[in-house]
Design a protein around this motif. Structure first.
Motif: not given
Length: 267
Positions: A88-106
């Motif tokens: 549901k979240i992933a854009l593609r299937d070949s990303t090893e099954g892991v996602l992260a939420i990160a903070k943007s930079k200035d």
């Protein structure tokens, strides 16, 4: 024991789908999604703050997860998600099954710190296609130049398609965004010479001395550089064309000129 989410209808998961799709939400929350082990590792290397990891245990190898886990601070929340949620979240299937939420930079011009006293910068005016932006970032990373500025950006730099097409170079490259006017003022205040890739009043790019502080400015294939750039450049430059067309992909043009500048500086 990690927190688990198994339903794609979970409200938090729905928010993440919106975060993936909506630039407005990324800007409002100053957060974005990263997909894939390599990309997450490069974000950590680039000094990005990771707040949450979402892992699909049915895909990610235990060894890869443990390696990633060692790179993370103890405050990072880890959530185990089902394969249904991951898809549901992933854009593609070949990303090893892991996602992260990160903070943007200035990404403001004021935040820029150059590595060298005679910086070499690439400026792209109003690039729109994520694939082109990603290719430009890969070129900048490969050349090891000081920074890339996006003038009048049309696309959010944390768009997941830019992250994907840059293969994570978006995280290890010094990036700033601003209007054309702001960037011109910045360059003049730093006494950085401006060389615009253009067809009019131009000299061949190999004739330019890039050893001094220099900015290479490229526009889109469709419209080229705006009059504001053309009226402020130190010199317009051109790549001589041997065929029947008079333009190339913006990332290819940028690469040709950047590596000529690098060649001169390494002589």
């Amino acid at each position: 024991m990690f927190k688990q989410i198994t339903s794609p209808q979970n409200s938090f998961i729905k928010e993440l789908v919106q975060l993936k799709e909506k630039s407005r939400l990324r800007k409002k929350t100053n957060t974005f999604l990263i997909e894939g082990l390599r990309e997450i590792s490069l974000a950590i290397k680039g000094g990005y703050e990771i707040t949450t990891i979402l892992a699909d245990a049915s895909i990610i190898y235990q060894e890869d997860f443990e390696t990633l886990h060692r790179l993370l601070s103890s405050e990072v929340e880890i959530i185990e998600i089902s394969n249904e949620v991951y898809k549901k979240i992933a854009l593609r299937d070949s990303t090893e099954g892991v996602l992260a939420i990160a903070k943007s930079k200035d990404l403001s011009l004021e935040s820029i710190q150059f590595k060298h006293k005679n910086p070499l910068i690439l400026i792209a005016e109003a690039p729109e296609k994520p694939g082109n932006i990603g290719a430009i970032l890969r070129t900048v990373d490969a050349a090891g130049i000081d920074a890339v500025f996006i003038a009048n950006p049309k696309t959010d730099i944390y768009n997941p398609n830019i992250i994907r097409s840059s293969v994570g170079c978006v995280f290890t490259t010094t990036i700033a965004t601003g209007t054309t006017s702001e960037i011109i003022y910045f360059l003049k205040s730093k006494e950085i010479k401006m060389y615009g890739a253009a067809l009019t009043a131009a000299v061949e790019y190999q004739t330019i001395d890039f050893k001094e502080p220099s900015a290479i400015i490229v526009g889109t294939e469709a419209t080229g550089l705006s009059d504001e750039w053309l009226n402020n450049t130190t010199q317009n430059i051109i790549i001589p064309m041997r065929g029947t067309i008079d333009s190339m992909n913006v990332s290819v043009s940028a690469a040709i000129i950047i590596f000529e500048a690098i060649r001169q500086r390494n002589v």
